[in-house]
Design a protein around this motif. Structure first.
Motif, mmCIF file in Angstrom:
data_model
loop_
_atom_site.group_PDB
_atom_site.id
_atom_site.type_symbol
_atom_site.label_atom_id
_atom_site.label_comp_id
_atom_site.label_asym_id
_atom_site.label_seq_id
_atom_site.Cartn_x
_atom_site.Cartn_y
_atom_site.Cartn_z
ATOM 1 N N GLU A 28 9.221 1.192 -0.662
ATOM 2 C CA GLU A 28 9.418 0.316 -1.811
ATOM 3 C C GLU A 28 8.363 -0.775 -1.821
ATOM 4 O O GLU A 28 7.638 -0.970 -0.844
ATOM 5 C CB GLU A 28 10.798 -0.333 -1.738
ATOM 6 C CG GLU A 28 11.945 0.633 -1.793
ATOM 7 C CD GLU A 28 13.285 -0.071 -1.656
ATOM 8 O OE1 GLU A 28 13.317 -1.232 -1.191
ATOM 9 O OE2 GLU A 28 14.295 0.535 -2.014
ATOM 10 N N GLU A 29 8.327 -1.507 -2.933
ATOM 11 C CA GLU A 29 7.433 -2.663 -3.004
ATOM 12 C C GLU A 29 7.804 -3.637 -1.901
ATOM 13 O O GLU A 29 8.958 -3.721 -1.496
ATOM 14 C CB GLU A 29 7.581 -3.357 -4.359
ATOM 15 C CG GLU A 29 6.895 -2.625 -5.482
ATOM 16 C CD GLU A 29 6.931 -3.437 -6.755
ATOM 17 O OE1 GLU A 29 6.587 -4.629 -6.720
ATOM 18 O OE2 GLU A 29 7.295 -2.850 -7.779
ATOM 19 N N GLY A 30 6.825 -4.348 -1.430
ATOM 20 C CA GLY A 30 7.088 -5.282 -0.348
ATOM 21 C C GLY A 30 7.061 -4.619 1.008
ATOM 22 O O GLY A 30 7.574 -5.152 1.969
ATOM 23 N N ARG A 31 6.515 -3.395 1.079
ATOM 24 C CA ARG A 31 6.329 -2.674 2.341
ATOM 25 C C ARG A 31 7.648 -2.409 3.055
ATOM 26 O O ARG A 31 7.787 -2.640 4.246
ATOM 27 C CB ARG A 31 5.373 -3.444 3.234
ATOM 28 C CG ARG A 31 4.056 -3.785 2.562
ATOM 29 C CD ARG A 31 3.152 -4.601 3.448
ATOM 30 N NE ARG A 31 2.538 -3.793 4.478
ATOM 31 C CZ ARG A 31 1.476 -3.025 4.314
ATOM 32 N NH1 ARG A 31 0.917 -2.951 3.145
ATOM 33 N NH2 ARG A 31 0.972 -2.335 5.293
ATOM 34 N N VAL A 32 8.639 -1.894 2.327
ATOM 35 C CA VAL A 32 9.938 -1.584 2.910
ATOM 36 C C VAL A 32 10.116 -0.069 2.929
ATOM 37 O O VAL A 32 10.086 0.581 1.888
ATOM 38 C CB VAL A 32 11.088 -2.244 2.114
ATOM 39 C CG1 VAL A 32 12.436 -1.818 2.661
ATOM 40 C CG2 VAL A 32 10.955 -3.759 2.164
ATOM 41 N N LEU A 33 10.290 0.479 4.136
ATOM 42 C CA LEU A 33 10.576 1.904 4.301
ATOM 43 C C LEU A 33 12.080 2.086 4.129
ATOM 44 O O LEU A 33 12.874 1.395 4.762
ATOM 45 C CB LEU A 33 10.152 2.382 5.690
ATOM 46 C CG LEU A 33 10.554 3.815 6.060
ATOM 47 C CD1 LEU A 33 9.783 4.814 5.215
ATOM 48 C CD2 LEU A 33 10.326 4.061 7.537
ATOM 49 N N GLN A 34 12.466 3.022 3.258
ATOM 50 C CA GLN A 34 13.883 3.291 3.024
ATOM 51 C C GLN A 34 14.164 4.760 3.306
ATOM 52 O O GLN A 34 13.512 5.634 2.756
ATOM 53 C CB GLN A 34 14.259 2.957 1.582
ATOM 54 C CG GLN A 34 15.711 3.247 1.267
ATOM 55 C CD GLN A 34 16.110 2.724 -0.096
ATOM 56 O OE1 GLN A 34 16.036 1.540 -0.332
ATOM 57 N NE2 GLN A 34 16.521 3.613 -0.967
ATOM 58 N N ILE A 35 15.130 5.001 4.186
ATOM 59 C CA ILE A 35 15.567 6.354 4.518
ATOM 60 C C ILE A 35 17.019 6.454 4.066
ATOM 61 O O ILE A 35 17.864 5.675 4.510
ATOM 62 C CB ILE A 35 15.438 6.632 6.030
ATOM 63 C CG1 ILE A 35 13.986 6.473 6.463
ATOM 64 C CG2 ILE A 35 15.965 8.015 6.367
ATOM 65 C CD1 ILE A 35 13.768 6.521 7.964
ATOM 66 N N SER A 36 17.302 7.416 3.168
ATOM 67 C CA SER A 36 18.648 7.537 2.631
ATOM 68 C C SER A 36 19.000 9.004 2.441
ATOM 69 O O SER A 36 18.141 9.878 2.514
ATOM 70 C CB SER A 36 18.769 6.792 1.299
ATOM 71 O OG SER A 36 17.893 7.369 0.341
#
Length: 158
Positions: free
Chosen positions: A81-89
């Motif tokens: 995501e924006e803001g350098r956030v890795l999201q695993i879902s």
């Protein structure tokens, strides 16, 4: 887990400001609340809490490994995501119930899970790779080579 909460979540490592988990306000609460008494919500909360992910930094990359037994790669999403956030879902489907079935024990959790990690500045977010093998998701994020500033020695006169 650390007892130091942040605005966006709870840090898993007090000394690593980039470590970030999704915050569960009911985690550790000893009594069932009205909101968590429904089976689907409590399943989702349990699954969220039980998704274990390791984050290792090597000289070349940041490597995330998640244990997701019984899931197919189509049931898992990896996003930056924006803001350098890795999201695993993803979501583990509930097993269908037949009328003649008699369950003696249900321990395998089902429901949605979501984990987030704030990536450091040296992560190349355009080159993220993900692979799934034997129920283990591996996300590899290469690191940018950071040049060390040249240090020039200055002679002291005197």
């Amino acid at each position: 887990m650390s007892l130091i909460p942040s605005i966006f979540g709870q840090r898993t490592n007090v000394f690593d400001p980039s470590s970030l988990d999704v915050w569960d306000p009911f985690q550790g609460f000893p009594f069932k609340t009205i909101a968590s008494s429904g089976s689907s919500l409590s399943d989702e909360t349990t699954q969220l809490a039980n998704t274990r992910i390791d984050w290792k930094e090597t000289p070349e990359a940041h490597v995330f490994k998640a244990d997701l037994p019984g899931l197919k790669k189509e049931e898992v999403k990896v996003e930056v995501e924006e803001g350098r956030v890795l999201q695993i879902s993803g979501e583990r489907s509930k097993e269908t119930e037949e009328k003649n079935d008699k369950w003696h024990r249900v321990e395998r959790s089902s429901g949605k899970f979501l984990r987030r990690f704030r990536l450091p500045e040296n992560a190349k977010i355009d080159e993220v790779k993900a692979a799934m093998e034997n129920g283990v998701l591996t996300v590899t994020i290469p690191k940018e080579v950071v040049k060390k500033p040249e240090v020039k020695a200055i002679q002291i006169s005197g």
